[in-house]
Enzyme design. Structure first.
Site, PDB file in Angstrom:
ATOM      1  N   SER A 140       0.871  -1.185   0.000  1.00 47.91           N
ATOM      2  CA  SER A 140       0.000   0.000   0.000  1.00 47.91           C
ATOM      3  C   SER A 140       0.901   1.226   0.000  1.00 47.91           C
ATOM      4  O   SER A 140       2.083   1.131   0.380  1.00 47.91           O
ATOM      5  CB  SER A 140      -0.845  -0.001   1.282  1.00 47.91           C
ATOM      6  N   TYR A 153      -2.285  -1.026  10.484  1.00 48.02           N
ATOM      7  CA  TYR A 153      -2.217  -1.187   9.019  1.00 48.02           C
ATOM      8  C   TYR A 153      -0.896  -0.649   8.479  1.00 48.02           C
ATOM      9  O   TYR A 153      -0.220  -1.306   7.685  1.00 48.02           O
ATOM     10  CB  TYR A 153      -3.411  -0.443   8.403  1.00 48.02           C
TER      11      TYR A 153
HETATM   12  P1  NAD Z   1     -11.472  -6.334   0.237  1.00 49.63           P
HETATM   13  O1  NAD Z   1     -12.075  -6.236   1.592  1.00 49.63           O
HETATM   14  O2  NAD Z   1     -12.329  -6.199  -0.963  1.00 49.63           O
HETATM   15  O3  NAD Z   1     -10.675  -7.687   0.095  1.00 49.63           O
HETATM   16  C1  NAD Z   1      -9.979  -8.256   1.153  1.00 49.63           C
HETATM   17  C2  NAD Z   1      -9.828  -9.716   0.851  1.00 49.63           C
HETATM   18  O4  NAD Z   1      -9.138 -10.334   1.927  1.00 49.63           O
HETATM   19  C3  NAD Z   1     -11.178 -10.421   0.711  1.00 49.63           C
HETATM   20  O5  NAD Z   1     -11.124 -11.332  -0.363  1.00 49.63           O
HETATM   21  C4  NAD Z   1     -11.329 -11.162   2.025  1.00 49.63           C
HETATM   22  O6  NAD Z   1     -12.085 -12.355   1.901  1.00 49.63           O
HETATM   23  C5  NAD Z   1      -9.875 -11.478   2.314  1.00 49.63           C
HETATM   24  N1  NAD Z   1      -9.630 -11.782   3.707  1.00 49.63           N
HETATM   25  C6  NAD Z   1      -9.852 -11.011   4.794  1.00 49.63           C
HETATM   26  N2  NAD Z   1      -9.522 -11.682   5.909  1.00 49.63           N
HETATM   27  C7  NAD Z   1      -9.068 -12.895   5.518  1.00 49.63           C
HETATM   28  C8  NAD Z   1      -8.595 -14.043   6.200  1.00 49.63           C
HETATM   29  N3  NAD Z   1      -8.509 -14.077   7.540  1.00 49.63           N
HETATM   30  N4  NAD Z   1      -8.231 -15.111   5.463  1.00 49.63           N
HETATM   31  C9  NAD Z   1      -8.328 -15.112   4.115  1.00 49.63           C
HETATM   32  N5  NAD Z   1      -8.782 -14.057   3.410  1.00 49.63           N
HETATM   33  C10 NAD Z   1      -9.139 -12.967   4.113  1.00 49.63           C
HETATM   34  O7  NAD Z   1     -10.277  -5.263   0.221  1.00 49.63           O
HETATM   35  P2  NAD Z   1      -9.297  -4.767  -0.931  1.00 49.63           P
HETATM   36  O8  NAD Z   1      -9.364  -3.296  -0.943  1.00 49.63           O
HETATM   37  O9  NAD Z   1      -9.481  -5.528  -2.185  1.00 49.63           O
HETATM   38  O10 NAD Z   1      -7.890  -5.124  -0.271  1.00 49.63           O
HETATM   39  C11 NAD Z   1      -7.028  -6.116  -0.783  1.00 49.63           C
HETATM   40  C12 NAD Z   1      -5.593  -5.774  -0.416  1.00 49.63           C
HETATM   41  O11 NAD Z   1      -5.225  -4.538  -1.042  1.00 49.63           O
HETATM   42  C13 NAD Z   1      -5.376  -5.587   1.088  1.00 49.63           C
HETATM   43  O12 NAD Z   1      -4.138  -6.143   1.463  1.00 49.63           O
HETATM   44  C14 NAD Z   1      -5.339  -4.074   1.227  1.00 49.63           C
HETATM   45  O13 NAD Z   1      -4.598  -3.675   2.342  1.00 49.63           O
HETATM   46  C15 NAD Z   1      -4.659  -3.683  -0.073  1.00 49.63           C
HETATM   47  N6  NAD Z   1      -4.862  -2.287  -0.453  1.00 49.63           N
HETATM   48  C16 NAD Z   1      -6.126  -1.801  -0.688  1.00 49.63           C
HETATM   49  C17 NAD Z   1      -6.258  -0.472  -1.052  1.00 49.63           C
HETATM   50  C18 NAD Z   1      -7.592   0.122  -1.346  1.00 49.63           C
HETATM   51  O14 NAD Z   1      -7.674   1.342  -1.495  1.00 49.63           O
HETATM   52  N7  NAD Z   1      -8.639  -0.658  -1.463  1.00 49.63           N
HETATM   53  C19 NAD Z   1      -5.134   0.350  -1.183  1.00 49.63           C
HETATM   54  C20 NAD Z   1      -3.886  -0.182  -0.930  1.00 49.63           C
HETATM   55  C21 NAD Z   1      -3.764  -1.509  -0.570  1.00 49.63           C
END
Ligand code: NAD
Length: 258
Positions: A140, A153
């Protein structure tokens, strides 16, 4: 276009958001896919069947809880010969450090950081044996910079960047790379779920929250997209990226240039 046919990609936390989007782009490039989450619902298995049908690749859904080390290692063991590992599972909690629930801290560190230690440790021996591997950690902008109220985080994502550098060095002399993608804000369920509280807190409309709060630090004033992240993951698996390892690629509209 890069062909990843006959490669097997495991994407942790891939039943929604960025993980599912990355799986989609890797499948479009020809990779066989393992989808994962901890939920094990019919819909999760249906996602796998749908992806397989649309891209003509093999797709399996394997349930495993990324907060548990044994589950992380079993995911890799059950997947088989993992060529591409995308560590994506992640959760968020926002609170001042004095009020930050210790259980939330532990869960965020476990799911967002420690899971990658376990999956990488489990996947590397096979990658070394087969002489090829690509590890892509979804970190991130918060792996490179901080924001208040996101102590767990930010700590976890900085940890992911450190882990990425270390694994890049440990595998530098074999044909394995390890890199982190550092997105700024991407409109996924994780982010969408933060909007109503922020609207209430600042008495703002949804549009105001998006432009003035979420994208306040993103100079482009646009979200990074899931497709862009998927495309970057495919690039990191392409021959053009063979010498890219132990580093980060930012998709943050200029945020970390500030
Ligand atoms: P999201 O909530 O849509 O997806 C999160 C995923 O993680 C889901 O598929 C969920 O089922 C899974 N998950 C959560 N807990 C879990 C567990 N205990 N075991 C297995 N799977 C688990 O969120 P997202 O925005 O798609 O985030 C995905 C990644 O991208 C994360 O690591 C997040 O930190 C990173 N990220 C997101 C953003 C953003 O703006 N959305 C920005 C930077 C980084």
């Amino acid at each position: 276009m890069t062909s990843l046919s006959n490669k097997l990609a495991v994407i942790t936390g891939s039943n929604s958001g960025i993980g599912l989007g990355v799986a989609e782009v890797l499948a479009a490039a020809g990779a066989n896919i393992v989808l994962n989450s901890f939920t094990d619902r019919d819909e999760d298995h249906a996602l796998a069947a749908d992806l397989a049908k649309r891209h003509g690749v093999k797709v399996r859904y394997i349930a495993a809880d990324m907060s548990k080390g044994d589950d992380c290692r079993q995911l890799i063991a059950k997947a088989g010969d993992v060529d591409i590992l995308v560590n994506n599972a992640g959760i968020q909690h926002v609170a001042a450090i004095e009020e930050f629930p210790a259980a939330k801290w532990d869960a965020i560190i476990a799911i967002n950081l420690t899971s990658s230690f376990h999956t990488i440790a489990a996947a590397l021996p096979g990658m070394r044996k087969r002489g090829w591997g690509r590890i892509v950690n979804i970190a991130s902008a918060h792996g490179l910079t901080a924001s208040p109220f996101k102590s767990a985080y930010v700590s976890a994502k900085h940890g992911v960047v450190g882990l990425t550098k270390t694994v890049g060095l440990e595998t530098a002399e074999v044909n394995i790379t390890c890199n982190a993608i550092c997105p700024g804000y991407v409109l996924t369920p994780l982010i969408d779920s933060q909007i109503p509280d922020t609207m209430k807190k600042y008495n703002m409309t949804r549009e105001q929250v998006i432009r003035d709060v979420l994208l306040e630090r993103q100079p482009s004033k646009e979200f990074a997209t899931i497709e862009q992240i998927g495309g970057t993951a495919v690039f990191l698996c392409s021959p053009a990226a063979d010498q890219i390892t132990g580093t980060t690629i930012s998709l943050d509209g200029g945020w970390t240039a500030l």
